[in-house]
Design an enzyme around this catalytic site. Structure first.
Site, PDB file in Angstrom:
ATOM      1  N   TYR A 121       0.800  -1.157   0.317  1.00 29.94           N
ATOM      2  CA  TYR A 121      -0.039   0.058   0.038  1.00 29.94           C
ATOM      3  C   TYR A 121       0.867   1.320   0.158  1.00 29.94           C
ATOM      4  O   TYR A 121       0.519   2.393  -0.311  1.00 29.94           O
ATOM      5  CB  TYR A 121      -0.929   0.158   1.284  1.00 29.94           C
ATOM      6  CG  TYR A 121      -1.831  -1.120   1.474  1.00 29.94           C
ATOM      7  CD1 TYR A 121      -1.920  -1.926   0.198  1.00 29.94           C
ATOM      8  CD2 TYR A 121      -2.555  -1.195   2.391  1.00 29.94           C
ATOM      9  CE1 TYR A 121      -3.056  -3.151   0.449  1.00 29.94           C
ATOM     10  CE2 TYR A 121      -3.600  -2.319   2.560  1.00 29.94           C
ATOM     11  CZ  TYR A 121      -3.691  -3.395   1.880  1.00 29.94           C
ATOM     12  OH  TYR A 121      -4.585  -4.345   1.919  1.00 29.94           O
ATOM     13  N   HIS A 179       0.762 -11.613   2.577  1.00 19.26           N
ATOM     14  CA  HIS A 179      -0.269 -11.020   1.752  1.00 19.26           C
ATOM     15  C   HIS A 179      -1.254 -12.032   0.784  1.00 19.26           C
ATOM     16  O   HIS A 179      -2.179 -11.618   0.640  1.00 19.26           O
ATOM     17  CB  HIS A 179       0.222  -9.659   1.043  1.00 19.26           C
ATOM     18  CG  HIS A 179      -0.637  -8.792   0.641  1.00 19.26           C
ATOM     19  ND1 HIS A 179      -0.277  -7.373   0.660  1.00 19.26           N
ATOM     20  CD2 HIS A 179      -1.939  -8.880   0.379  1.00 19.26           C
ATOM     21  CE1 HIS A 179      -1.418  -6.748   0.307  1.00 19.26           C
ATOM     22  NE2 HIS A 179      -2.583  -7.525   0.171  1.00 19.26           N
TER      23      HIS A 179
END
Length: 287
Positions: free
Chosen positions: A58, A121
């Site tokens: 991000y 992730h």
């Protein structure tokens, strides 16, 4: 009354298999620029949020961490332990050292001293990369860099593979896309079997179904908004839910769900909306 209700919802915590807990409602920081993350985290903390979900991918760990530090500095009655911060490994690797360094970098970038929850992730990279990366996360937990470990976007076979490896540290959560339009029953059942809590990302289905007739009828019945129905559905299923908004009004409105409870019959109706809707990516069947 509304403020009390919001504060009460945001103070709810979910108990994890390792005896620790985390806030049930957290702010997702996906697709937020550093500047957006900084302001959203600030507003959320002021509203009572105590959990934040970031990731290496991000590119906002630094700004989110700085906002948290600024808030703690201005509110001495709160401690670092009162805030829950999650980040995630961008890429699994067959190199243990690469992953260990990557985790340390996230801790340093956030500036928070440690990361409460660190996730793989995705299951991408294959079995060896997944298990090697997990070993690095386990050692980060033992070193105190990370308090808890988990996974994200892991399908049934990935969960079973990890648990069959007899890990030193068990994953406390699997963060997957879950909402009434993608209920992920098989993954949920596998996680439940292993004592893994579901973290629901995209609980609002990225606004793609806000005009759904059933959802709108339900919102009318309970005197709330479509997003509030979706957040409440997530909470009543016992998930840790990550509604995302970079608008101050919305991130407060989304969690103002303490004034109503969805009936069992209506929960089943919402469950029946499942269409396997994937709003972004779905690595849960990665080899």
């Amino acid at each position: 009354m509304a403020d009390q209700s919001i504060a009460e919802m945001l103070s709810r915590r979910v108990k994890l298999a390792n005896g620790m807990s985390m806030p049930q409602i957290q702010l997702g920081l996906y697709m937020m620029s550093g500047r957006e993350a900084a302001s959203s985290v600030k507003w959320a903390l002021e509203a009572g949020y105590r959990g934040f979900d970031s990731a290496q991918w991000y590119h906002n760990e630094r700004e989110a961490g700085q906002s948290i530090l600024n808030f703690l500095s201005a509110n001495p009655s709160l401690k670092r332990e009162d805030i829950h911060f999650t980040s995630k490994l961008r890429d699994n690797s067959t190199s243990y050292d690469v992953v260990r360094k990557s985790i340390k970098k996230s801790v340093d970038t956030s500036g928070l001293g440690y990361i409460d929850l660190f996730l793989l992730h995705s299951p991408y990279g294959g079995r060896e990369a997944r298990l090697t990366s997990w070993k690095a996360v386990e050692d980060a937990v033992e070193a105190g860099e990370v308090k808890m470990a988990g996974v994200s976007n892991f399908g049934v076979k990935h969960i079973e593979e990890l648990m069959a490896s007899n890990p030193k540290v068990h994953p406390v959560v699997n963060q997957i896309e879950v909402h009434p339009f993608n209920t992920q029953l098989a993954i949920r059942e596998t996680c439940e079997k292993h004592g893994i809590v579901i973290q629901a990302y995209a609980p609002l289905a990225r606004a793609m179904r806000f005009k759904n007739k059933t959802l709108l009828a339900m919102a009318k019945k309970y005197g709330c908004t479509a997003p509030q129905i979706m957040v409440r559905w997530s909470i009543q299923h016992g998930f840790v839910t990550l509604p995302k908004s970079s608008q101050q009004k919305r991130l407060i409105e989304n969690v103002d769900v303490g004034k109503f409870e969805i009936s069992q019959e209506d929960m089943e109706t919402l469950d029946g909306l499942d269409e396997g809707l994937v709003t972004d990516w779905d690595p849960t069947d990665a080899p």
